[in-house]
Design a protein around this motif. Structure first.
Motif, PDB file in Angstrom:
ATOM      1  N   GLU A 247      44.056   2.987  -0.901  1.00 53.73           N
ATOM      2  CA  GLU A 247      43.409   2.888  -2.198  1.00 53.73           C
ATOM      3  C   GLU A 247      43.662   4.159  -2.996  1.00 53.73           C
ATOM      4  OE1 GLU A 247      39.309   2.385  -1.330  1.00 53.73           O
ATOM      5  OE2 GLU A 247      39.566   0.501  -0.245  1.00 53.73           O
ATOM      6  N   GLN A 402      33.213  -7.233   7.942  1.00 49.22           N
ATOM      7  CA  GLN A 402      34.145  -7.277   6.816  1.00 49.22           C
ATOM      8  C   GLN A 402      33.545  -8.138   5.714  1.00 49.22           C
ATOM      9  OE1 GLN A 402      37.583  -8.427   9.735  1.00 49.22           O
ATOM     10  NE2 GLN A 402      38.568  -7.720   7.860  1.00 49.22           N
ATOM     11  N   GLU A 403      33.715  -7.712   4.464  1.00 48.58           N
ATOM     12  CA  GLU A 403      33.216  -8.521   3.364  1.00 48.58           C
ATOM     13  C   GLU A 403      34.049  -9.786   3.227  1.00 48.58           C
ATOM     14  OE1 GLU A 403      31.690  -8.215  -1.249  1.00 48.58           O
ATOM     15  OE2 GLU A 403      32.819  -6.538  -0.382  1.00 48.58           O
ATOM     16  N   LEU A 405      35.655 -12.387   1.029  1.00 46.45           N
ATOM     17  CA  LEU A 405      36.141 -12.445  -0.346  1.00 46.45           C
ATOM     18  C   LEU A 405      36.744 -13.818  -0.621  1.00 46.45           C
ATOM     19  CD1 LEU A 405      37.808  -8.908  -0.342  1.00 46.45           C
ATOM     20  CD2 LEU A 405      35.584  -9.525  -1.313  1.00 46.45           C
ATOM     21  N   GLY A 411      37.493  -7.973   3.223  1.00 47.81           N
ATOM     22  CA  GLY A 411      37.539  -6.541   2.959  1.00 47.81           C
ATOM     23  C   GLY A 411      37.776  -5.752   4.232  1.00 47.81           C
ATOM     24  N   LYS A 414      33.769  -2.214   8.021  1.00 46.78           N
ATOM     25  CA  LYS A 414      32.759  -1.236   7.633  1.00 46.78           C
ATOM     26  C   LYS A 414      31.584  -1.337   8.592  1.00 46.78           C
ATOM     27  CE  LYS A 414      32.106   0.352   3.858  1.00 46.78           C
ATOM     28  NZ  LYS A 414      31.914   1.812   3.702  1.00 46.78           N
ATOM     29  N   ARG A 425      26.219 -10.534  -1.520  1.00 44.61           N
ATOM     30  CA  ARG A 425      27.542 -10.400  -0.908  1.00 44.61           C
ATOM     31  C   ARG A 425      27.457 -10.836   0.547  1.00 44.61           C
ATOM     32  NH1 ARG A 425      28.675  -4.201  -2.003  1.00 44.61           N
ATOM     33  NH2 ARG A 425      30.697  -4.637  -1.020  1.00 44.61           N
TER      34      ARG A 425
END
Length: 458
Positions: A247, A402-403, A405, A411, A414, A425
Motif C-alpha cells: 500500500e 479478514q474483511e 469484501l 482484506g 488482521k 463490516r
C-alpha cells in the motif's frame, strides 16, 4: 495540506524516547519481572515518572526471535496486583494466551508463571498485561516482540517505533483515578502526553537510505493518525501479517493495539529533514525530526517486493460459513436501554451502577456461556455493527480474520480492526486454533466497562 506545528499537543507534550535494549531469544528462559520503577518520560526539567514496567522499563525488553523458534518466558510478579501476559497477535496454544478467567489464573503477587511459545509467524507483535489491563497497560506493562523472517527484506536499518499517550499531572506522575465514568462512557482514557519511542534513534538520515519502521500503537484508548514527511514508502505488513499487495504510504491511522510495518526511502535532500507527524483534527504536531546529511546512494532502489506470507489459511470463499452477529451498543449518546449482566436484565442506569456501560449483542461483561462454539476448521463470519457514538478497536485472540469484501474478495489478515460509529463490516476466519478465545474492544476502557465476550473452538 494540514498545518504542521512544533509545539505541545493539547495540554501536554509530544516527545521522543529511546527504548531499552532488546533481548535476543535463546534456548534459556527470558525473565519478565513486573515491578514498579521510575523512568524519565518527560524532559529533564520534570522528575522521573513512577510506572509499572517489565524489568523496570517502559516499554519492557524488546524480544527478538526468528520465525520457527520456541521460546520460554517467565513472568515474575512484584506488583501489588495480580497480573498476566498476553502475546498480542501471536497464534499460540490456548493455555499460553494469558487471559485470566479464560486460559489461566491471574499470577498473584510474589508468584511466577512460565509461558512457552511456538513462533509460527514472522512480523511485529507485542505483549501486555491482560489483568486489569486498562490500568496496568496505562502504567507501562507492555513490550514489543519482533519475529524475524528468514528472508528479511534488504534495508539499511530496521527500527521499532512505539506510539503511546500518558495522562500525567504537573509533576509528570500518572494521573488517577482509573475507571472514571466519563472515560468509560466516551472515547476512553486519553492522555495529555503523546510520544514516539524508538529502539534505535538515528542521529541523522541520508538521502536514498532505506528503512523498515515497525509502528506499534500501545495506547490504551487513543487512535493514532501519523504520517512521515521527507520520505516515500509503502505499507508492507499490518498486525504482523505481510500484505500481498503493498500500500502506498500516506496518513497511517492505527487504532489501539494495531501495528504496521512500512518500508521507506528518504527523499529529502542534504540539509533537509524527515518528520514524524501526529495528526489531531486539522492540525499536525511534530513528534520527531531528523536531519538529512549526505546520500546513502546516488539513486533510489527499486520498489520492494511483498514479504513472504505467514503460514495461515487465506480465505477464498465464505459460502456456507456460519455467521455470528456482533453488535456494539452503549456508551454516552447511545440508545441502549437495557442489557444482560451476570444473567440478569438490567436497565442502563443499573448497568452504569455496576460499572458496565457497553454491550456486545446486548450483554455486558464476560458471559458464563460462550458467544458460540464451533468445530475445528469451520469458517466463521463476524457481522460487526457499531451502533454507538464512538469507534471501537475489536481484537480477536487465537488467530487473524479478514474483511469480507465484494465479489468474493478479502482484506488482509488482521487481529485488530477499527470500526467507526455507524459502520457495519464483516470479518471472516478459519477456526484453526482449539480453545477458549476472547474477543473484545481494545479501547481498554471500553473492555473494562463491558465490551468483551468469548467463543470456543474444537
Amino acid at each position: 495540506m494540514r498545518n504542521i506545528h512544533r509545539r505541545t499537543l493539547l495540554k501536554g507534550a509530544v516527545a521522543t524516547v529511546i527504548m531499552p535494549a532488546f533481548t535476543r531469544a535463546s534456548t534459556s528462559e527470558i525473565l519478565l519481572r513486573a515491578k514498579p520503577a521510575s523512568v524519565q518520560l518527560v524532559d529533564a526539567d520534570h522528575p522521573q515518572t513512577q510506572i509499572w514496567g517489565y524489568n523496570g522499563g517502559v516499554p519492557g525488553p524488546q524480544i527478538r526471535a526468528v520465525q520457527g523458534d520456541q521460546i520460554a518466558l517467565r513472568l515474575s510478579n512484584d506488583l501489588v496486583q495480580p497480573t498476566s501476559v498476553h502475546w498480542h497477535g501471536l497464534r499460540v496454544k490456548n493455555s499460553m494466551d494469558g487471559v485470566p478467567g479464560i486460559t489461566q489464573k491471574a499470577v498473584l503477587t510474589g508468584e511466577e508463571f512460565l509461558y512457552q511459545l511456538d513462533l509460527r509467524d514472522a512480523g511485529t507483535f507485542w505483549y501486555h498485561s491482560h489483568n486489569r489491563s486498562a490500568e496496568q497497560v496505562a502504567r507501562g506493562l507492555y513490550g514489543v516482540m519482533v519475529i524475524v523472517e528468514p528472508d528479511a527484506p534488504d534495508v539499511d536499518r530496521d527500527i521499532v517505533v512505539v506510539l503511546d499517550d500518558w495522562r500525567l499531572d504537573e509533576v509528570a506522575q500518572i494521573s488517577e483515578p482509573f475507571g472514571n465514568l466519563h472515560d468509560h462512557s466516551h472515547a476512553g482514557r486519553l492522555g495529555n502526553f503523546i510520544h514516539a519511542m524508538f529502539d534505535s534513534l538515528p542521529a541523522q538520515m541520508a538521502t536514498n537510505e532505506r528503512l523498515r519502521l515497525r509502528f506499534v500503537n500501545t495506547a490504551t484508548d487513543r487512535i493514532m493518525p501519523i504520517s512521515l514527511r521527507g520520505v516515500s514508502g509503502w505499507v508492507v505488513a499490518r498486525d504482523g501479517m505481510p500484505l500481498k499487495k503493498l500500500e502506498p504510504l500516506g496518513i497511517l491511522t492505527l487504532g489501539p493495539a494495531e501495528r504496521a510495518d512500512v518500508i521507506i526511502d528518504v527523499t529529502a535532500e542534504h540539509d533537509g529533514e524527515v518528520l514524524l507527524i501526529f495528526h489531531d483534527r486539522n492540525q499536525g504536531y511534530v513528534l520527531n525530526d531528523f536531519r538529512v546529511s549526505g546520500a546513502a546512494a546516488t539513486v533510489r532502489r527499486p520498489k520492494p517486493t511483498p514479504l513472504s506470507p505467514n503460514p495461515i489459511e487465506t480465505l477464498v470463499s465464505v459460502a456456507g460459513a456460519r455467521t455470528i452477529p456482533l453488535r456494539m451498543q452503549g456508551g454516552a449518546m447511545g440508545d441502549l436501554q437495557e442489557g444482560l449482566y451476570k444473567g440478569k436484565m438490567l436497565s442502563m442506569r443499573d448497568l452504569v451502577d455496576q460499572g458496565q456501560i457497553w454491550t456486545l449483542n446486548g450483554e455486558a461483561g464476560l458471559p458464563v456461556e460462550p458467544l458460540f462454539e464451533t468445530p475445528l476448521h469451520a469458517t466463521i463470519v463476524f457481522e460487526m455493527r457499531n451502533d454507538t457514538a464512538f469507534a471501537h478497536a475489536m481484537h480477536m485472540h487465537g488467530t487473524h480474520f479478514q474483511e469480507v469484501l465484494p465479489n468474493d474478495t478479502f482484506g488482509p489478515h488482521k487481529d485488530t480492526v477499527l470500526i467507526q460509529p455507524g459502520e457495519a463490516r464483516d470479518f471472516a476466519f478459519v477456526a484453526d486454533n482449539p480453545g477458549k478465545w476472547l474477543i473484545h474492544c481494545h479501547m481498554l476502557s471500553h473492555q473494562s466497562a463491558g465490551m468483551k465476550t468469548w467463543f470456543r473452538v474444537g
